[in-house]
Motif scaffolding. Structure first.
Motif, PDB file in Angstrom:
ATOM      1  N   LEU A 189       0.828  -1.207   0.000  1.00 57.75           N
ATOM      2  CA  LEU A 189       0.000   0.000   0.000  1.00 57.75           C
ATOM      3  C   LEU A 189       0.860   1.254   0.000  1.00 57.75           C
ATOM      4  CD1 LEU A 189      -2.761  -1.075   2.534  1.00 57.75           C
ATOM      5  CD2 LEU A 189      -3.100  -0.580   0.106  1.00 57.75           C
ATOM      6  N   PHE A 190       2.004   1.174   0.666  1.00 60.46           N
ATOM      7  CA  PHE A 190       2.883   2.346   0.745  1.00 60.46           C
ATOM      8  C   PHE A 190       4.292   1.959   0.316  1.00 60.46           C
ATOM      9  CE2 PHE A 190       6.185   4.554   3.182  1.00 60.46           C
ATOM     10  CZ  PHE A 190       5.990   5.846   2.726  1.00 60.46           C
ATOM     11  N   LYS A 191       4.861   2.741  -0.572  1.00 61.21           N
ATOM     12  CA  LYS A 191       6.253   2.551  -0.981  1.00 61.21           C
ATOM     13  C   LYS A 191       6.970   3.878  -0.784  1.00 61.21           C
ATOM     14  CE  LYS A 191       7.155   0.328  -4.789  1.00 61.21           C
ATOM     15  NZ  LYS A 191       7.113  -0.091  -6.215  1.00 61.21           N
ATOM     16  N   ASN A 192       7.932   3.863   0.104  1.00 63.14           N
ATOM     17  CA  ASN A 192       8.652   5.112   0.353  1.00 63.14           C
ATOM     18  C   ASN A 192       9.485   5.509  -0.862  1.00 63.14           C
ATOM     19  OD1 ASN A 192      10.522   2.884   0.954  1.00 63.14           O
ATOM     20  ND2 ASN A 192      11.935   4.496   1.561  1.00 63.14           N
ATOM     21  N   THR A 193       9.634   6.791  -1.058  1.00 66.86           N
ATOM     22  CA  THR A 193      10.452   7.297  -2.162  1.00 66.86           C
ATOM     23  C   THR A 193      11.916   7.055  -1.845  1.00 66.86           C
ATOM     24  OG1 THR A 193       8.812   9.005  -2.615  1.00 66.86           O
ATOM     25  CG2 THR A 193      10.996   9.314  -3.558  1.00 66.86           C
ATOM     26  N   LYS A 194      12.626   6.536  -2.813  1.00 69.00           N
ATOM     27  CA  LYS A 194      14.042   6.213  -2.616  1.00 69.00           C
ATOM     28  C   LYS A 194      14.906   7.051  -3.551  1.00 69.00           C
ATOM     29  CE  LYS A 194      13.148   1.362  -1.406  1.00 69.00           C
ATOM     30  NZ  LYS A 194      11.686   1.530  -1.375  1.00 69.00           N
ATOM     31  N   GLY A 322      15.013   0.953   2.809  1.00 69.11           N
ATOM     32  CA  GLY A 322      16.080   1.924   2.619  1.00 69.11           C
ATOM     33  C   GLY A 322      15.586   3.224   2.006  1.00 69.11           C
ATOM     34  N   GLN A 323      16.268   4.308   2.332  1.00 69.08           N
ATOM     35  CA  GLN A 323      15.951   5.611   1.759  1.00 69.08           C
ATOM     36  C   GLN A 323      16.971   6.027   0.706  1.00 69.08           C
ATOM     37  OE1 GLN A 323      15.757   7.200   5.909  1.00 69.08           O
ATOM     38  NE2 GLN A 323      14.010   8.373   5.123  1.00 69.08           N
ATOM     39  N   LEU A 324      18.233   5.789   1.003  1.00 70.02           N
ATOM     40  CA  LEU A 324      19.312   6.093   0.061  1.00 70.02           C
ATOM     41  C   LEU A 324      19.997   4.772  -0.301  1.00 70.02           C
ATOM     42  CD1 LEU A 324      21.085   8.138  -1.443  1.00 70.02           C
ATOM     43  CD2 LEU A 324      22.446   8.384   0.642  1.00 70.02           C
ATOM     44  N   ILE A 325      19.919   4.404  -1.560  1.00 73.40           N
ATOM     45  CA  ILE A 325      20.456   3.129  -2.027  1.00 73.40           C
ATOM     46  C   ILE A 325      21.706   3.402  -2.860  1.00 73.40           C
ATOM     47  CG2 ILE A 325      19.885   0.928  -3.093  1.00 73.40           C
ATOM     48  CD1 ILE A 325      17.920   1.825  -0.882  1.00 73.40           C
ATOM     49  N   LEU A 326      22.820   2.797  -2.483  1.00 75.04           N
ATOM     50  CA  LEU A 326      24.083   3.010  -3.191  1.00 75.04           C
ATOM     51  C   LEU A 326      24.353   1.827  -4.111  1.00 75.04           C
ATOM     52  CD1 LEU A 326      26.299   4.269  -0.210  1.00 75.04           C
ATOM     53  CD2 LEU A 326      24.666   5.546  -1.615  1.00 75.04           C
ATOM     54  N   VAL A 327      24.579   2.103  -5.373  1.00 73.06           N
ATOM     55  CA  VAL A 327      24.777   1.043  -6.360  1.00 73.06           C
ATOM     56  C   VAL A 327      25.881   1.425  -7.343  1.00 73.06           C
ATOM     57  CG1 VAL A 327      22.473   0.024  -6.308  1.00 73.06           C
ATOM     58  CG2 VAL A 327      22.871   2.025  -7.704  1.00 73.06           C
ATOM     59  N   PRO A 328      26.663   0.452  -7.818  1.00 70.84           N
ATOM     60  CA  PRO A 328      27.621   0.727  -8.900  1.00 70.84           C
ATOM     61  C   PRO A 328      26.899   0.819 -10.235  1.00 70.84           C
ATOM     62  CG  PRO A 328      27.721  -1.591  -8.263  1.00 70.84           C
ATOM     63  CD  PRO A 328      26.763  -0.933  -7.321  1.00 70.84           C
ATOM     64  N   TYR A 329      27.607   1.325 -11.243  1.00 69.79           N
ATOM     65  CA  TYR A 329      27.024   1.544 -12.568  1.00 69.79           C
ATOM     66  C   TYR A 329      26.249   0.325 -13.089  1.00 69.79           C
ATOM     67  CZ  TYR A 329      28.942   6.056 -14.110  1.00 69.79           C
ATOM     68  OH  TYR A 329      29.195   7.390 -14.287  1.00 69.79           O
TER      69      TYR A 329
END
Length: 874
Positions: A189-194, A322-329
């Motif tokens: 129902l709810f998906k936080n903005t990331k 998670g709010q801030l997701i860190l990912v490589p290219y």
């Protein structure tokens, strides 16, 4: 939402940083595609963090307030519906509709509140763990931990399965889920903005984590670093497999065994089980560790080892909260990887840092290269594997294996080879470099008769790559490739195979080196073949096949070239709320607008740009374009003029003069490794190098990445510890090399940056010519020439950006080539503001001498001294 007047920042922000954050906030709020340029040293990372996270927190508050406000309005309407009315039926119907709306909105608000409460629950889990550990300290001291430690060290799976034959048989079915457990596919129902923050390498993401820790948001933001199993896996028996695809497959296979270990008492049973002992483990604790404190990949992997649970799946399960997701290219820009990791960009924000090479990165990760050696080894392995187990395979498996062997056999014909050829056999001289469209390539090799889509689906379902790897490991000694007609002794053959690569043409050698440096090319040839076949699924118009014959069949190269990176960026532009491309040098921005955003389907009014000046004062940077040397010889380092003796002598005199007036470190960038070698040998032979050595220790950029740090340490040490008469070091580097990007030559490490010539790519390269032709036809006329020019100047700008790294830094930049006077407009703005075009060399030395001394005096506040700036013409 209007941007705030002030942004939280760890220290008083510069005006350009405030402007950067404000524009970023507006871009995210408006859902636009932004190009942000902020020179290195201006605090770009912190500006991105503080601007984006401020917007995220405000946005989450606004969503909550909006839901609360709408529910309150509906409550008022419901109360009005309960008032007496003649039209009671209409009022009752309206009340039912309002109640239905309110119920849905309240459910969303409850889900939002539940999400907010999850962080507190995770904090309590971590606190509970710490309390338990404290209580156990006394017990641990009274017990011997040796046995437990040894048990921990052997917590790996014995992958040697007794029934080897059975394990090597192809599978006919595969679960669609890549997760270790059943995943709930119901839409929440709810998906936080990331915010997905993407950078090129894990080391850059680690640096970003350090910046996060010193930001004002370090205590109230949930950060999830996503990475591959290769980086997160703590099972040594799985991790020892070198190729990422094999690691993925064995991990999934182990989980399908449904044998897991959760308690310490089960550790002794591991050698008799086939499941992974770390899955699932206490994943709730792993998630709590990730979401309640900011950590990098290495720190999370360490937590996984301490808690005996898989950090890879722990990070994936943390993604939802998670709010801030860190990912490589690769994790973001490659669609299949994005889907496998569960990354959903819909309604979320994507920030790509160090985006100046984004177009090249997308093309690179969606291109593929195979060699003749790959083809021959793969055919040999597959043929012997099929021969051994064919009686146990299904008819479907035999059919697809035959189709795969057919493809290998037909592709080999491009080198004039057959499946009976040996990698060291000479290639027919009639075979030349050629470029094909995808459909031409498929028709020429006759592989258009094979359904590539179904073939690749079979490979995935059957786990062929993993099965073949197991077969090779089990029967490696008995798997032989065809013997060469004239076979030499083993060591001689090996040495010759190494020497052979030096006989390749200049155009082929650079690509051959890539293949040689990939240690998996021979041990796992099927991986390279499958990646290449995957590329053939691309649109015919967007790709080309380049065939580059080498000295031998094994050194022959077939490469798929992606010409249109936008085709793989379309879904990102369509799904994401906002996309931010940020970098220190993003010019020319038109290249990203025309070749990426617009071709990916974006509307022009959705695109915005922002560029800020450098934080360093104008008086701290001095830039020069030098047309002539000390004796008047023109500097034009064109390809046909570079080896002119007079020009090389003049370059030596110029470097000697500069070394006499510039203190500490000087970095010189050459167009290529070969030209750096030519210049150094000439300077050494002519005696100029020995004269320079009186003032500067000379260091050269190594070709091996493993030697870079050693060279840099020596370079820095001789600058920090000068021994008279030496006053520093001179470092010879290469444009586009290991030292031109990502490294800082701040303060004394780079008091002068010299760029020799213009590093144009090889215009005769068939790959470059095809790219330019494609751009002219599909972007706009002359786009190909612009691409060629931009390729050169972007590389130059990256080299220039290595010098000044903070507000108190200072440096001088010298561009040695008369052609730079026509390139002024494409140089960085902070270089243009102090740029002088010099027709003669004398004024350059005088101006640089005065500049460096003036800055030193202002820093040290010492009385002015007279310095000898006499020009050396001999």
């Amino acid at each position: 939402m209007e941007p705030p007047q002030e942004f939280p920042f760890p220290f008083p922000a510069y005006q350009i940083q405030k402007q950067f954050m404000k524009e970023l906030y507006n871009c995210l709020e408006s859902g636009k595609l932004g190009l942000f340029e902020s020179p290195t040293g201006t605090g770009k990372s912190l500006s991105l963090i503080c601007g984006a996270l401020k917007w995220l927190i405000d946005h989450e508050k606004w969503k909550k307030q909006e839901l609360t406000s709408i529910i309150a309005e509906i409550d008022n309407k419901i109360r009005n519906c309960k008032k007496p009315s003649d039209d009671w039926f209409t009022m009752q119907t309206e009340q039912l509709e309002l109640n239905s709306q309110r119920e849905l909105l309240q459910a969303k608000l409850n889900a939002l509140l539940e999400y907010e409460g999850e962080r507190e629950k995770f904090k309590k889990i971590v606190e509970s763990k710490k309390a338990t550990q404290t209580k156990m300290i006394g017990k641990i001291k009274r017990q011997s931990t040796t046995k437990f430690t040894e048990s921990n060290k052997t917590k790996e799976i014995d992958l040697d399965i007794s029934d080897v034959e059975k394990d090597l048989i192809l599978e006919d079915a595969l679960s669609n889920s890549e997760s270790s457990e059943e995943e709930d596919t119901e839409e929440p129902l709810f998906k936080n903005t990331k915010i997905f923050f993407c950078s090129r390498t894990h080391s850059q993401l680690t640096q970003f984590v350090h910046e996060l820790k010193r930001s004002p948001y370090s205590q109230n933001i949930s950060v999830v670093p996503l990475s591959s199993r290769q980086n997160y896996c703590i099972n040594k028996s799985v991790k020892r497999l070198k190729h990422i695809s094999l690691i993925n497959e064995i991990c999934l296979q182990l989980q399908r065994k449904k044998t897991t270990v959760k308690k310490e008492k089960d550790l002794k049973k591991l050698k008799t089980t086939s499941g992974c002992p770390f899955v699932p483990g206490d994943q709730k604790l792993m998630m709590a560790e990730i979401l309640t404190s900011i950590q990098d990949v290495e720190e999370i992997a360490q937590k996984g080892q301490e808690n005996n649970t898989c950090p890879y799946y722990g990070s994936r399960k943390s993604l939802q909260n998670g709010q801030l997701i860190l990912v490589p290219y690769n994790s973001i820009l490659h669609k299949s990887t994005r889907d496998n990791l569960g990354i959903d960009l819909k309604g979320n924000v994507l920030i790509i840092d160090e985006a100046h090479n984004l177009l090249d990165a997308i093309e690179g990760m969606h291109s593929s290269l195979i060699t003749g050696r790959n083809l021959l080894h793969c055919y040999s392995q597959l043929s012997q594997y099929q021969k051994r187990f064919e009686s146990l395979f299904s008819a479907k498996s035999v059919l697809y294996l035959s189709q795969l062997n057919f493809c290998l056999k037909k592709i080999l014909t491009l080198f004039g080879a057959t499946t009976r050829s040996h990698p060291n056999d000479k290639i027919d001289k009639t075979v030349t470099t050629k470029l094909y469209k995808i459909e031409e390539f498929e028709m020429l090799t006759e592989i258009d008769t094979v359904n590539i889509f179904k073939l690749l689906e079979f490979v995935k379902i059957s786990k062929l790559a993993h099965k073949l790897q197991g077969f090779v490991e089990q029967y490696g000694n008995s798997i032989k490739i065809n013997e060469q007609k004239i076979k030499k002794s083993g060591i001689t053959e090996f040495l010759n195979s190494i020497k052979n690569k030096d006989t390749l043409s200049q155009g082929t050698a650079s690509i051959a080196d890539i293949a040689e440096n990939n240690e998996e090319q021979t041990t796992n040839p099927l991986m390279a073949i499958l990646n290449f076949l995957e590329c053939l699924k691309s649109r015919y118009i967007d790709g080309r096949i380049c065939v580059l014959p080498g000295a031998t069949i094994g050194q022959g190269i077939i490469k798929f070239l992606l010409l249109n990176p936008a085709t793989n960026f379309h879904d990102i532009v369509k799904d994401a709320r906002s996309v931010i491309l940020a970098g220190g040098t993003m010019e020319p921005m038109s290249e990203f607008i025309d070749q990426l955003f617009l071709m990916a389907g974006a509307m022009p009014d959705r695109i915005m740009t922002f560029s800020c000046d450098h934080v360093i004062p104008k008086e701290n940077i001095l830039s020069n374009i030098v047309i002539r040397g000390p004796t008047g010889v023109e500097f034009e380092f064109s390809f046909y003029n570079r080896q002119d003796i007079k020009l090389l002598d003049e370059l030596g005199r110029a470097l000697l003069n500069i070394c006499n007036i510039v203190p500490a470190g000087i970095v010189v960038f050459f167009p290529s490794y070969s030209y750096e070698d030519i210049v150094f040998k000439h300077l050494d032979k002519s005696g100029i190098a020995s004269k320079i050595s009186v003032k500067k220790h000379i260091y050269r950029e190594p070709k091996l990445a493993s030697q870079v740090n050693v060279t840099l340490d020596q370079y820095a040490h001789s600058i920090k510890n000068p021994q008279s008469p030496c006053n520093g070091s001179l470092l010879f580097s290469v444009v586009g090399g290991k030292l031109s990007e990502g490294l800082n030559f701040s303060d004394d490490l780079g008091r002068c940056i010299i760029v020799i010539g213009l590093p144009y790519p090889n215009i005769k390269s068939p790959e470059l010519q095809e790219k330019m032709k494609y751009l002219n036809e599909h972007v706009k006329p002359n786009a190909g020439n612009s691409f060629y020019e931009n390729s050169c100047m972007k590389a130059v700008n990256q080299c220039i950006g290595r010098s000044v790294r903070h507000i108190n830094d200072y440096s001088t930049v010298i561009l040695l080539d008369k052609r730079y006077r026509h390139k002024v407009k494409v140089l960085p703005q902070w270089i243009q503001r102090s740029l002088t075009i010099n027709d003669s060399f004398g004024p350059v030395i005088g101006r640089d001498n005065r500049f460096l001394r003036a800055v030193e005096w202002s820093k040290e506040n010492v009385p002015e001294k007279k310095f000898n700036s006499r020009l050396i013409n001999q």
